[in-house]
Write a protein that holds these residues in place. Structure first.
Motif, PDB file in Angstrom:
ATOM      1  N   ASP A  41      28.514   1.955  65.546  1.00  0.00           N
ATOM      2  CA  ASP A  41      29.485   2.650  66.391  1.00  0.00           C
ATOM      3  C   ASP A  41      30.864   2.639  65.749  1.00  0.00           C
ATOM      4  OD1 ASP A  41      28.250   3.310  69.219  1.00  0.00           O
ATOM      5  OD2 ASP A  41      27.480   1.320  68.697  1.00  0.00           O
ATOM      6  N   SER A 109      26.018   6.415  66.178  1.00  0.00           N
ATOM      7  CA  SER A 109      26.665   7.047  67.331  1.00  0.00           C
ATOM      8  C   SER A 109      27.259   8.404  66.968  1.00  0.00           C
ATOM      9  CB  SER A 109      27.764   6.147  67.896  1.00  0.00           C
ATOM     10  OG  SER A 109      28.904   6.172  67.066  1.00  0.00           O
ATOM     11  N   ASP A 111      30.216   9.520  67.790  1.00  0.00           N
ATOM     12  CA  ASP A 111      31.625   9.395  67.373  1.00  0.00           C
ATOM     13  C   ASP A 111      31.769   9.115  65.887  1.00  0.00           C
ATOM     14  OD1 ASP A 111      32.538   9.929  69.853  1.00  0.00           O
ATOM     15  OD2 ASP A 111      33.025   7.871  70.406  1.00  0.00           O
ATOM     16  N   SER A 143      27.179   6.373  72.873  1.00  0.00           N
ATOM     17  CA  SER A 143      27.216   5.070  72.216  1.00  0.00           C
ATOM     18  C   SER A 143      25.861   4.693  71.625  1.00  0.00           C
ATOM     19  CB  SER A 143      27.656   4.003  73.219  1.00  0.00           C
ATOM     20  OG  SER A 143      27.440   2.706  72.714  1.00  0.00           O
ATOM     21  N   ALA A 144      25.872   4.164  70.404  1.00  0.00           N
ATOM     22  CA  ALA A 144      24.627   3.721  69.760  1.00  0.00           C
ATOM     23  C   ALA A 144      24.179   2.367  70.297  1.00  0.00           C
ATOM     24  CB  ALA A 144      24.818   3.648  68.248  1.00  0.00           C
ATOM     25  N   LYS A 145      25.126   1.439  70.495  1.00  0.00           N
ATOM     26  CA  LYS A 145      24.739   0.096  70.938  1.00  0.00           C
ATOM     27  C   LYS A 145      24.159   0.098  72.351  1.00  0.00           C
ATOM     28  CE  LYS A 145      29.466  -1.261  72.302  1.00  0.00           C
ATOM     29  NZ  LYS A 145      30.555  -2.224  72.026  1.00  0.00           N
TER      30      LYS A 145
END
Length: 387
Positions: A41, A109, A111, A143-145
């Protein structure tokens, strides 16, 4: 002779000692921090200029401990200005040194994919000897997490579940073939635009749907393909790329009722027909399939006229889907993920060599003609036969 015998015995004893020593470099699984998933991220707030990496570790202690449930996996997060430092900093958060040999999936992500050169981002993953080039890549909508935090329906490790789901491209037309980190690096080295499976969170779990479009020249995320775009792409690519089940719903203009076509085979040929500075392609698409459903109770599916009518309606819809996709790729995203550059390279290498350094821009100006032919081979047992 006696001296020779003693020497032989000594060598024999030494060999026995070496063989009985076991694996000198053995590492107990309980001492290994086995990483199966990584989320990347873009930092926010105080971490604005940093890369945030979340590692998902397999928990080797399962079951219950002191009346508390021990989960199958746990996540640890760290942030630094580059990927290598971020990954190494993880060793200060756990007594189990991160071990990446069994890494299955990397979630990037939205972003960070739109703001950072992706070749730089995956550079360490490609260079480190511990990592394999078969790791699957997905791009997160958001968001990736958060993707790695979602609980799975079966209680499995999220990263393993995602990795398995990426391989289901054979069962649906809504996602492209999964992309490995090795293929990703190769595409960017060749400055070739490509697709990555898109993943997005749901209330209870996550789903793969559509694709992220990565520019080969910019090496960043430049847009998305939705489910309808992906269906158009399947028909445009054909062959092995058109794996998965896909349906085309159309409306009968006479009855206003739906007819649903399911493709079984798609063949697509792309030919370069341009001359001089005029870049042009001819696309011919043929498909075989079946009528899965129709809401026309008075129509006879055994009649040739009805089948021809349905085929024409489906042809028009497929052509509209493909042309809509091409308009998006040429006018909005200006990226060739459809294989036109590959065909030009094979059929007219001289022109390709002249245009390859700025291919996506040249592709956006090309004239493309699309023709579609549908063959309905099955229509079930619906119909009437006169005696």
């Amino acid at each position: 002779m006696e001296k020779t015998t003693r020497k032989s015995v000594a060598i024999l004893l030494l060999c026995i000692a070496l063989l009985s020593a076991g694996c000198w470099d053995r590492r107990e699984i309980e001492d290994m921090g086995m990483v199966v998933g990584v989320a990347i991220d873009k930092g926010k707030g105080k971490q604005k200029n940093k890369i945030v990496i979340t590692n998902q570790f397999v928990n080797t202690l399962t079951g219950k401990k002191e009346e508390a449930t021990v989960h199958r996996a746990y996540n640890l997060e760290s942030a630094e200005i580059n990927v290598y430092e971020t990954s190494k900093y993880m060793s200060t958060l756990t007594d189990n040194t991160p071990y990446y040999t069994h890494l299955k999936v990397i979630v990037i992500s939205e972003d960070i994919a739109t703001s950072v050169d992706l070749m730089n981002l995956i550079n360490w993953f490609l260079r480190d000897r511990q990592l394999r080039r078969t790791i699957n890549i997905v791009i997160a909508k958001g968001s990736a997490k958060e993707i790695l935090k979602k609980e799975t329906e079966k209680g499995e490790i999220p990263s393993i579940e995602i990795w398995g789901t990426t391989k289901n491209y054979k069962d649906t037309a809504k996602i492209p073939i999964f992309l490995t980190i090795g293929e990703m690096g190769m595409n960017m080295t060749q400055k070739k635009s490509y697709l990555v499976q898109r993943i997005e969170p749901q209330k209870k779990w996550v789903k793969l749907s559509g694709a992220a479009v990565i520019s080969g020249k910019e090496r960043k995320l430049i847009g998305w393909l939705n489910d309808q775009d992906m269906l158009g792409l399947k028909f445009l690519q054909g062959g092995k790329q058109a794996t998965g089940s896909g349906v085309i719903p159309v409306i009968d203009p006479d009855t206003k009722n739906p007819i649903v076509y399911e493709y079984k085979k798609i063949k697509s040929t792309i030919n370069s027909i341009g001359k001089g500075d005029q870049l042009a392609f001819d696309v011919k698409i043929t498909s075989e399939g079946l009528i899965d459903e129709d809401w026309n109770p008075n129509e006879d599916a055994f009649k040739e006229a009805y089948i021809k009518k349905a085929e024409k309606l489906i042809e028009n819809q497929v052509k509209a889907n493909v042309e809509k996709l091409l308009a998006k790729m040429q006018k909005k995203l200006k990226a060739d993920v459809c294989g036109f550059g590959t065909r030009l390279k094979i059929q007219d290498y001289k022109t390709w060599k002249r245009l390859r350094d700025n291919w996506d821009q040249e592709f956006s100006k090309a004239s493309i003609n699309v023709s579609v032919k549908i063959h309905v081979r099955e229509f079930g047992g619906k119909g009437k036969k006169k005696i």
